[in-house]
Write an enzyme that holds these catalytic residues in place. Structure first.
Site, PDB file in Angstrom:
ATOM      1  N   ASP A   8      96.683  82.042 -45.317  1.00 56.26           N
ATOM      2  CA  ASP A   8      97.941  82.060 -44.575  1.00 56.26           C
ATOM      3  C   ASP A   8      97.593  82.236 -43.096  1.00 56.26           C
ATOM      4  O   ASP A   8      96.462  82.583 -42.745  1.00 56.26           O
ATOM      5  CB  ASP A   8      98.827  83.223 -45.064  1.00 56.26           C
ATOM      6  CG  ASP A   8     100.177  83.284 -44.353  1.00 56.26           C
ATOM      7  OD1 ASP A   8     100.753  82.205 -44.071  1.00 56.26           O
ATOM      8  OD2 ASP A   8     100.658  84.389 -44.047  1.00 56.26           O
ATOM      9  N   SER A   9      98.603  82.033 -42.240  1.00 57.68           N
ATOM     10  CA  SER A   9      98.407  82.312 -40.814  1.00 57.68           C
ATOM     11  C   SER A   9      98.095  83.793 -40.612  1.00 57.68           C
ATOM     12  O   SER A   9      97.553  84.165 -39.578  1.00 57.68           O
ATOM     13  CB  SER A   9      99.686  81.969 -40.051  1.00 57.68           C
ATOM     14  OG  SER A   9     100.745  82.811 -40.494  1.00 57.68           O
ATOM     15  N   TYR A  39     101.890  80.724 -36.762  1.00 58.41           N
ATOM     16  CA  TYR A  39     101.762  79.263 -36.759  1.00 58.41           C
ATOM     17  C   TYR A  39     103.119  78.619 -36.428  1.00 58.41           C
ATOM     18  O   TYR A  39     103.166  77.459 -36.039  1.00 58.41           O
ATOM     19  CB  TYR A  39     101.344  78.755 -38.142  1.00 58.41           C
ATOM     20  CG  TYR A  39      99.884  78.903 -38.530  1.00 58.41           C
ATOM     21  CD1 TYR A  39      98.931  79.443 -37.669  1.00 58.41           C
ATOM     22  CD2 TYR A  39      99.462  78.465 -39.790  1.00 58.41           C
ATOM     23  CE1 TYR A  39      97.595  79.559 -38.067  1.00 58.41           C
ATOM     24  CE2 TYR A  39      98.135  78.566 -40.184  1.00 58.41           C
ATOM     25  CZ  TYR A  39      97.205  79.119 -39.329  1.00 58.41           C
ATOM     26  OH  TYR A  39      95.900  79.216 -39.734  1.00 58.41           O
ATOM     27  N   GLY A  40     104.186  79.383 -36.656  1.00 57.72           N
ATOM     28  CA  GLY A  40     105.550  78.844 -36.648  1.00 57.72           C
ATOM     29  C   GLY A  40     105.949  78.008 -35.446  1.00 57.72           C
ATOM     30  O   GLY A  40     106.772  77.109 -35.565  1.00 57.72           O
ATOM     31  N   CYS A  80     101.412  79.409 -47.276  1.00 56.79           N
ATOM     32  CA  CYS A  80     102.088  79.360 -45.985  1.00 56.79           C
ATOM     33  C   CYS A  80     102.921  78.079 -45.955  1.00 56.79           C
ATOM     34  O   CYS A  80     102.364  76.975 -46.049  1.00 56.79           O
ATOM     35  CB  CYS A  80     101.039  79.338 -44.871  1.00 56.79           C
ATOM     36  SG  CYS A  80     101.719  79.189 -43.217  1.00 56.79           S
ATOM     37  N   ASN A  81     104.228  78.234 -45.833  1.00 58.02           N
ATOM     38  CA  ASN A  81     105.115  77.064 -45.800  1.00 58.02           C
ATOM     39  C   ASN A  81     104.841  76.209 -44.560  1.00 58.02           C
ATOM     40  O   ASN A  81     104.855  74.980 -44.627  1.00 58.02           O
ATOM     41  CB  ASN A  81     106.574  77.528 -45.768  1.00 58.02           C
ATOM     42  CG  ASN A  81     106.969  78.258 -47.034  1.00 58.02           C
ATOM     43  OD1 ASN A  81     107.469  77.666 -47.963  1.00 58.02           O
ATOM     44  ND2 ASN A  81     106.731  79.556 -47.092  1.00 58.02           N
ATOM     45  N   THR A  82     104.588  76.882 -43.431  1.00 55.98           N
ATOM     46  CA  THR A  82     104.401  76.170 -42.166  1.00 55.98           C
ATOM     47  C   THR A  82     103.119  75.336 -42.206  1.00 55.98           C
ATOM     48  O   THR A  82     103.116  74.160 -41.812  1.00 55.98           O
ATOM     49  CB  THR A  82     104.321  77.190 -41.000  1.00 55.98           C
ATOM     50  OG1 THR A  82     105.358  78.162 -41.168  1.00 55.98           O
ATOM     51  CG2 THR A  82     104.468  76.516 -39.663  1.00 55.98           C
ATOM     52  N   GLU A  89     103.138  91.239 -38.986  1.00 52.54           N
ATOM     53  CA  GLU A  89     101.680  91.291 -38.788  1.00 52.54           C
ATOM     54  C   GLU A  89     101.216  92.684 -38.369  1.00 52.54           C
ATOM     55  O   GLU A  89     100.099  93.084 -38.620  1.00 52.54           O
ATOM     56  CB  GLU A  89     101.249  90.266 -37.717  1.00 52.54           C
ATOM     57  CG  GLU A  89     101.225  88.833 -38.213  1.00 52.54           C
ATOM     58  CD  GLU A  89     100.110  88.573 -39.224  1.00 52.54           C
ATOM     59  OE1 GLU A  89      98.963  88.914 -38.921  1.00 52.54           O
ATOM     60  OE2 GLU A  89     100.422  88.055 -40.314  1.00 52.54           O
ATOM     61  N   CYS A  94     109.443  81.544 -45.801  1.00 50.73           N
ATOM     62  CA  CYS A  94     108.199  81.923 -45.119  1.00 50.73           C
ATOM     63  C   CYS A  94     107.618  83.077 -45.916  1.00 50.73           C
ATOM     64  O   CYS A  94     108.341  84.010 -46.264  1.00 50.73           O
ATOM     65  CB  CYS A  94     108.501  82.344 -43.681  1.00 50.73           C
ATOM     66  SG  CYS A  94     107.133  83.192 -42.844  1.00 50.73           S
ATOM     67  N   THR A  95     106.328  82.979 -46.235  1.00 49.55           N
ATOM     68  CA  THR A  95     105.745  83.978 -47.143  1.00 49.55           C
ATOM     69  C   THR A  95     105.749  85.383 -46.544  1.00 49.55           C
ATOM     70  O   THR A  95     105.759  86.370 -47.271  1.00 49.55           O
ATOM     71  CB  THR A  95     104.322  83.563 -47.559  1.00 49.55           C
ATOM     72  OG1 THR A  95     103.527  83.317 -46.382  1.00 49.55           O
ATOM     73  CG2 THR A  95     104.358  82.306 -48.409  1.00 49.55           C
ATOM     74  N   HIS A  96     105.741  85.478 -45.212  1.00 53.16           N
ATOM     75  CA  HIS A  96     105.845  86.807 -44.590  1.00 53.16           C
ATOM     76  C   HIS A  96     107.175  87.490 -44.955  1.00 53.16           C
ATOM     77  O   HIS A  96     107.223  88.703 -45.128  1.00 53.16           O
ATOM     78  CB  HIS A  96     105.791  86.695 -43.060  1.00 53.16           C
ATOM     79  CG  HIS A  96     104.419  86.523 -42.485  1.00 53.16           C
ATOM     80  ND1 HIS A  96     103.729  85.341 -42.546  1.00 53.16           N
ATOM     81  CD2 HIS A  96     103.604  87.404 -41.827  1.00 53.16           C
ATOM     82  CE1 HIS A  96     102.559  85.485 -41.928  1.00 53.16           C
ATOM     83  NE2 HIS A  96     102.456  86.727 -41.493  1.00 53.16           N
TER      84      HIS A  96
HETATM   85  N1  DGL Z   1     103.692  82.787 -43.557  1.00 49.21           N
HETATM   86  C1  DGL Z   1     103.931  81.540 -42.950  1.00 49.21           C
HETATM   87  C2  DGL Z   1     104.914  80.654 -43.712  1.00 49.21           C
HETATM   88  O1  DGL Z   1     105.085  80.795 -44.908  1.00 49.21           O
HETATM   89  C3  DGL Z   1     104.066  81.345 -41.495  1.00 49.21           C
HETATM   90  C4  DGL Z   1     104.251  82.358 -40.531  1.00 49.21           C
HETATM   91  C5  DGL Z   1     103.831  81.956 -39.140  1.00 49.21           C
HETATM   92  O2  DGL Z   1     102.646  82.068 -38.881  1.00 49.21           O
HETATM   93  O3  DGL Z   1     104.670  81.551 -38.340  1.00 49.21           O
HETATM   94  O4  DGL Z   1     105.494  79.778 -43.133  1.00 49.21           O
END
Ligand code: DGL
Length: 269
Positions: free
Chosen positions: A13-14, A45-46, A76-78, A154, A186-188
């Site tokens: 993930d990011s 990453y967003g 990570c979806n992004t 984070e 978003c996994t976060h």
């Molecule tokens: N956890 C990530 C996701 O599922 C991205 C978060 C990020 O870095 O912006 O999209």
């Protein structure tokens, strides 16, 4: 005979968000050795371009390839939206990606109004537009980019007044539209479920993707003959490139383990 059955699975993930998916993977796959890699120095990453994200993800894959992974979950979806095709074109082992749970949400929603919280990168991607279009015939989707949440998570912040205020700013407009289902894209954000529950009425269902991805990973490993045949408990090792001295504590806390455990490694790149 598949020589790589006992090799590890990479989960990336990011940053720390993918640990929410890693937890589901561990529940589904007790005997697999898991290597988690957080690219936290380059999170979020967003708001990065697809090219930048793909460059970062390929760097993470370089590190995992040196450890002979048999499969990688892009938790990570992004990153999935930006780079999954490039990754699948380049590597021959199974690569599992993530997308916001738009399809399950559209089946669950009774009033056909669904909110989606995700990064702007995910929401603006061609992959997400296609997904939404596919399910938009009878569902009204309201999408909400959540700037600033990933940075707080984070740092291990899941419930400070500042975080709750930010969340409320993003969720209130969805409540006004009377959503009955909320997708965490978003996994976060999966780590914010308890905080989100304090801000929404009980009848609104929250949907994320961790369990579905873990179950799909298991199916793929079985189908490819890649399931670990060793009956011992699998190991879980964590790597981060964060420069924050608390990074191992944050990861350990989200995983539910003490940071003194030897499973937390420092800079990987
Ligand atoms: N956890 C990530 C996701 O599922 C991205 C978060 C990020 O870095 O912006 O999209």
């Amino acid at each position: 005979m598949f020589p790589s059955q006992n090799n590890p699975i990479g989960v990336i993930d990011s940053g720390v968000g993918g640990i929410s998916v890693l937890k589901c993977i561990r529940q589904h796959l007790l005997h697999e050795n898991l290597i988690y890699v957080a690219d936290s120095r380059f999170a979020p990453y967003g708001e990065k371009s697809s090219e930048e994200i793909t460059h970062r993800v390929l760097t993470v894959f370089d590190f995992l390839n040196k450890q002979d992974v048999k499969s990688v979950v892009v938790a990570c979806n992004t990153a999935t939206a930006a780079s999954i095709q490039t990754l699948r074109d380049r590597f021959s082992y199974p690569i599992i990606g993530m997308e916001p749970a738009v399809k399950p949400a559209s089946l669950m929603s009774k009033n056909k109004v669904v909110g989606v919280l995700a990064t702007s990168g995910t929401l603006l991607s061609a992959k997400f537009s296609a997904l939404l279009e596919h399910h938009s015939t009878d569902i009204h989707f309201i999408t909400q980019p959540c700037f600033g949440l990933v940075e707080l998570i984070e740092q291990g912040d899941l419930d400070s007044p500042a975080l709750i205020a930010l969340l409320k700013k993003y969720i209130d407009p969805l409540l006004k539209e009377k959503i009955d289902t909320l997708v965490l894209g978003c996994t976060h954000y999966s780590f914010l479920k308890p905080a989100i529950q304090t801000l929404i009425p009980d009848h609104i269902k929250i949907v994320d993707t961790g369990n579905a991805v873990a179950s799909y990973l298991k199916d793929v490993l079985i189908e490819k003959g890649l399931l670990n045949q060793n009956r011992a408990s699998g190991t879980s090792n964590f790597w981060t490139n964060s420069l924050d001295k608390n990074a191992d504590k944050v990861m350990a806390n989200l995983w539910g383990e003490s940071p003194e455990s030897s499973n937390y490694r420092g800079l990987w790149v």
